[in-house]
Design a protein around this motif. Structure first.
Motif, PDB file in Angstrom:
ATOM      1  N   UNK A   1       3.050   6.218  -2.449  1.00  0.00           N
ATOM      2  CA  UNK A   1       3.212   7.266  -3.711  1.00  0.00           C
ATOM      3  C   UNK A   1       2.555   6.856  -4.928  1.00  0.00           C
ATOM      4  N   UNK A   2       1.644   7.500  -5.360  1.00  0.00           N
ATOM      5  CA  UNK A   2       0.868   6.765  -6.632  1.00  0.00           C
ATOM      6  C   UNK A   2       1.072   7.966  -7.801  1.00  0.00           C
ATOM      7  N   UNK A   3       1.391   7.518  -8.944  1.00  0.00           N
ATOM      8  CA  UNK A   3       1.499   8.288 -10.068  1.00  0.00           C
ATOM      9  C   UNK A   3       0.334   7.794 -10.743  1.00  0.00           C
ATOM     10  N   UNK A   4      -0.891   8.704 -10.659  1.00  0.00           N
ATOM     11  CA  UNK A   4      -1.967   8.570 -11.190  1.00  0.00           C
ATOM     12  C   UNK A   4      -2.200   8.813 -13.033  1.00  0.00           C
ATOM     13  N   UNK A   5      -1.154   9.893 -13.235  1.00  0.00           N
ATOM     14  CA  UNK A   5      -0.787   9.992 -14.485  1.00  0.00           C
ATOM     15  C   UNK A   5       0.681  10.154 -14.767  1.00  0.00           C
ATOM     16  N   UNK A   6       1.151  10.342 -15.922  1.00  0.00           N
ATOM     17  CA  UNK A   6       2.650  10.642 -16.130  1.00  0.00           C
ATOM     18  C   UNK A   6       3.079  11.869 -15.305  1.00  0.00           C
ATOM     19  N   UNK A   7       2.154  12.748 -15.182  1.00  0.00           N
ATOM     20  CA  UNK A   7       2.361  14.259 -14.707  1.00  0.00           C
ATOM     21  C   UNK A   7       1.527  14.404 -13.360  1.00  0.00           C
ATOM     22  N   UNK A   8       1.023  13.652 -12.644  1.00  0.00           N
ATOM     23  CA  UNK A   8       0.169  13.884 -11.299  1.00  0.00           C
ATOM     24  C   UNK A   8       0.547  12.716 -10.552  1.00  0.00           C
ATOM     25  N   UNK A   9       1.195  13.110  -9.314  1.00  0.00           N
ATOM     26  CA  UNK A   9       1.341  12.076  -8.246  1.00  0.00           C
ATOM     27  C   UNK A   9       0.877  12.542  -6.796  1.00  0.00           C
ATOM     28  N   UNK A  10       0.183  11.572  -6.280  1.00  0.00           N
ATOM     29  CA  UNK A  10      -0.467  11.446  -4.804  1.00  0.00           C
ATOM     30  C   UNK A  10       0.339  10.934  -4.028  1.00  0.00           C
ATOM     31  N   UNK A  11       0.624  11.741  -2.635  1.00  0.00           N
ATOM     32  CA  UNK A  11       1.285  10.756  -1.656  1.00  0.00           C
ATOM     33  C   UNK A  11       0.376  10.599  -0.547  1.00  0.00           C
ATOM     34  N   UNK A  12       0.226   9.613  -0.125  1.00  0.00           N
ATOM     35  CA  UNK A  12      -0.923   9.225   1.138  1.00  0.00           C
ATOM     36  C   UNK A  12       0.035   8.799   2.380  1.00  0.00           C
ATOM     37  N   UNK A  13      -0.061   9.420   3.525  1.00  0.00           N
ATOM     38  CA  UNK A  13       0.547   8.782   4.735  1.00  0.00           C
ATOM     39  C   UNK A  13      -0.211   8.631   5.783  1.00  0.00           C
ATOM     40  N   UNK A  14      -0.023   7.730   6.576  1.00  0.00           N
ATOM     41  CA  UNK A  14      -0.442   7.333   8.141  1.00  0.00           C
ATOM     42  C   UNK A  14       0.444   6.957   8.949  1.00  0.00           C
ATOM     43  N   UNK A  15       0.493   7.579   9.990  1.00  0.00           N
ATOM     44  CA  UNK A  15       1.204   6.998  11.560  1.00  0.00           C
ATOM     45  C   UNK A  15       0.064   6.799  12.385  1.00  0.00           C
ATOM     46  N   UNK A  16       0.194   5.435  13.084  1.00  0.00           N
ATOM     47  CA  UNK A  16      -0.524   5.089  14.131  1.00  0.00           C
ATOM     48  C   UNK A  16       0.305   5.152  15.281  1.00  0.00           C
ATOM     49  N   UNK A  17       0.196   5.726  16.412  1.00  0.00           N
ATOM     50  CA  UNK A  17       1.071   5.642  17.398  1.00  0.00           C
ATOM     51  C   UNK A  17       0.225   4.961  18.543  1.00  0.00           C
ATOM     52  N   UNK A  18       1.249   4.379  19.452  1.00  0.00           N
ATOM     53  CA  UNK A  18       0.763   3.872  20.808  1.00  0.00           C
ATOM     54  C   UNK A  18       1.956   4.402  21.818  1.00  0.00           C
ATOM     55  N   UNK A  19       1.337   5.096  22.975  1.00  0.00           N
ATOM     56  CA  UNK A  19       1.971   5.649  23.665  1.00  0.00           C
ATOM     57  C   UNK A  19       1.795   5.536  25.207  1.00  0.00           C
TER      58      UNK A  19
END
Length: 698
Positions: free
Chosen positions: A438-456
């Motif tokens: 979770x990255x607050x690029x500015x005081x009013x703008x937030x970016x959430x980036x997610x990854x899930x690598x699964x091995x089944x």
């Protein structure tokens, strides 16, 4: 550790740029020593730290740097706590790109919920058919059009889904009582990267109670219509660095009431038959603060459920379902480095569900006996690192492991079913690496980036990305959006085990359900005492699982679009009201039912309520509107698969009358209009019912 950081930096090149601290119940601060740093047990990981706007802590009731200390809640008297049912989470909750809804134990008590299904039915986005008097596990729980196995259910952050299909037993939310629950949290979007690729709908996390302070005994006794009998007992407290909570709950109801001609399981006397339910649940939790940097927590839940099945596909079903469950979890929290910017949680879990379905079957005028047993055991392990990398950057990453074993036995004495008698023993191992930045690029703008690598071991390796953003247009208005890819693998029973109840054959060639889900919404403070969250949601799911010609199969593509609204209004002292509305359009895009709404999912569900409380007195009125769902299959003469159940409106009233300082009389009047509406697929409500009880705390 270096290899893990290299993987994360390669997958998330922007993760290691500077970003703001993500909010939690405990503020994260840079410190060079341990002075005034709270114990680790007081720090909640972001997904479990949502704080209710409706729970303002009285001034001076919470020790400094200890915002999660439980006695503050105890001092929060009835006059200080609003009556809203689904409170909107604080904006610092991770991630912020989708709404997080929270309901705590006080609200659970007010609405008279007796199970997790009761709790969820009034939360935004949910359509819960299998809840209430006479309900059956077959009729479905849906969140944003996704079935129960297309969402993730957790207890204290550990999975309790066993991925067994609905008709064998699945995650029976009616058999999970509420006595041991502290709160229930609902999230979606980028959160799926943290807890599983199958979260097309969302993530439901059940947080259990912990002990605090002096030993305390709480109890309640309740009796009501249809021979309802419910007893709850809880003993909690703390001793030095250790805290404990032990609970027991026993629930019984016979659900024998008159139903109209054509209703499911209507016996020769006109009563609903074989719908009784009995559950007993034991819960224990022990936590120990080893020192300010380390804490251990152990919780165990044991469940025993006995019930009859009221499946809508047969005129008079006599099958029984026995369910015994055991859930065990041990977690260790430790602070890494100085200050409070790096916290590691290691969890070991064990979850077992034993389902036994048995009953008679008739062939050529003779009655035979059949049974199907499923014993599912899961061993889980999780390492979860919550790391504030920089002032505007928070990274949560880790590793999940889940090993599932299924033992199944199918036996029938009927000649036409004996060929399917079998014993199965199957295993599948799933591991995953996950990260949410979770990255607050500015005081009013937030970016959430997610990854899930699964091995089944069953379906190979697959990567599921997700992204979310939130922009605060002003202090009163914020816009947000999210997108998440997902994959839900077929259950081992669908792949290999014969369904003795319905005669459905397994299919080892099933493909995983794959697709994505997305949201777009706005959070707005309309006035000083009025807040709202409005969300558009959608999903596209390929290879959806269903039954074709008596055999499990991938039935094709389903697209879902909908709208969700959650409003809260406090319009006077001691008064408050809420409104939740969900519209769900779940369209089948391929096959013989192309263009139809998915069966058992209503287009519209509305929940609203108003409450008053003062000096221990409470009164809460709830209104439910349901537009009616499509009858999916097993039609009768004169009916088609395009028929819809009629819409209905239901009113419930709950209240509490204080008798002494520690004793109160509780009253629940359900279905005040007395209408015996059809809930879904010829399963009817009983009309007006009541519950009366006594609750005490000493």
């Amino acid at each position: 550790m270096k290899k893990s950081l290299f993987w994360l930096s390669a997958a998330f090149p922007s993760l290691f740029l500077a970003l703001p601290a993500l909010g939690s119940d405990t503020e994260i601060t840079q410190q060079s020593d341990n002075t005034n740093i709270p114990y680790l047990s007081e720090i909640q990981l972001p997904i479990t730290s949502a704080e209710l706007l409706t729970q303002a802590t009285p001034s001076g009731s919470t020790p400094e740097n200890q915002p999660n200390v439980q006695p503050a809640k105890e001092e929060n008297t009835d006059d200080d706590v609003d009556i809203t049912i689904e409170a909107i989470a604080e904006p610092e909750t991770i991630p912020e790109s989708t709404p997080t809804y929270v309901i705590d134990q006080e609200e659970i008590k007010k609405q008279g919920a007796s199970s997790v299904a009761d709790v969820l039915k009034r939360m935004p986005g949910f359509a819960v058919n299998d809840v209430g008097h006479g309900a059956d596990i077959h009729t479905g729980t849906y969140y944003r059009g996704a079935s129960i196995n297309q969402s993730v259910f957790l207890i204290n952050g550990r999975p309790i889904n066993n991925n067994v299909n609905t008709y064998h037993g699945t995650t029976d939310l009616n058999s999970i009582p509420v006595e041991s629950i502290e709160r229930v949290e609902l999230s979606s979007g980028v959160t799926s990267a943290l807890y599983g690729s199958s979260a097309f709908g969302g993530v439901v996390n059940i947080i259990t109670k912990e002990g605090f302070g002096k030993p305390k005994l709480s109890s309640s006794l309740e009796f009501g219509s249809l021979n309802l009998n419910n007893q709850q007992f809880s003993f909690s407290g703390s001793l030095g660095a250790a805290k404990y909570n032990f609970s027991f709950e026993r629930f019984f109801i016979d659900n024998r009431y008159r139903v109209p001609v054509g209703a499911a399981n209507r016996d020769s006397q006109g009563f609903l038959s074989n719908a009784d339910t009995a559950t007993s649940t034991y819960f224990g939790n022990i936590g120990i603060d080893l020192n300010p940097r380390n804490s251990l927590n152990l919780d165990i839940t044991a469940l025993s459920s006995r019930r009859g099945l009221v499946y809508f596909g047969f005129p008079l079903q006599r099958d029984r379902l026995d369910h015994d469950g055991l859930n065990f979890g041990l977690s260790w929290k430790t602070r890494l480095g100085n200050g409070n910017t790096s916290n590691l949680t290691t969890t070991l879990g064990y979850n077992r569900n034993y389902f036994s379905t048995y009953g008679p079957t008739v062939f050529n005028g003779r009655e035979f006996y059949r049974t199907g047993d499923l014993d599912t055991q899961q061993f889980t392990a999780r390492i979860d690192h919550d790391w504030k990398i920089a002032a505007n950057n928070n990274l949560r990453w880790g590793w999940d492991l889940k090993n599932t074993n299924l033992n199944g036995n199918a036996l029938s004495s009927s000649p036409n079913r004996s060929a399917f008698n079998e014993a199965e023993n199957r295993d599948v191992l799933n591991t995953a690496l996950f990260a949410v930045n979770s990255w607050d690029i500015t005081n009013s703008f937030r970016l959430d980036l997610g990854l899930r690598q699964s091995f089944d071991t069953q379906f190979g390796n697959y990567l599921n990305p997700s992204v979310g953003l939130r922009y605060a247009v002003s202090p009163l208005v914020a816009v947000r959006g999210s997108w998440a890819g997902g994959q839900r693998n077929p259950g081992l029973d669908q792949l290999y085990f014969y369904d003795t109840v319905h005669g459905w054959e397994p299919n080892p060639n099933l493909k995983p359900e794959t697709g994505s889900s997305w949201t777009a919404g706005i959070d707005i403070k309309l006035a000083e005492n009025l807040a709202g969250q409005f969300t558009y949601f959608g999903s596209s799911l390929s290879n959806r699982l269903g039954v074709v010609g008596g055999r499990w199969a991938n039935i094709g593509l389903v697209d879902t679009n909908g709208l969700e609204a959650a409003l809260r209004l406090n319009f006077a002292n001691n008064w408050s009201t809420f409104l939740n509305y969900t519209y769900t359009d779940a369209k089948i895009k391929t096959g013989a039912e192309r263009g139809l709404q998915l069966g058992m999912i209503p287009y519209s569900v509305l929940q609203t309520g108003i409450g008053y409380q003062n000096s221990g007195w409470q009164a809460n009125l709830y209104v439910t509107y349901n537009s009616g769902a499509r009858r999916a299959f097993f039609t009768r003469p004169g009916e088609t698969t395009t028929d819809f159940v009629s819409s209905y409106v239901n009113l419930d009233l709950s209240g509490r009358i204080p008798l002494t300082q520690t004793l109160g009389l509780t009253v629940y009047l359900e279905n005040l209009l007395g209408e015996q509406y059809e809930r879904v697929n010829r399963i009817y409500s009983p009309g007006f019912t009541f519950r009366l009880g006594l609750s005490s705390s000493i």
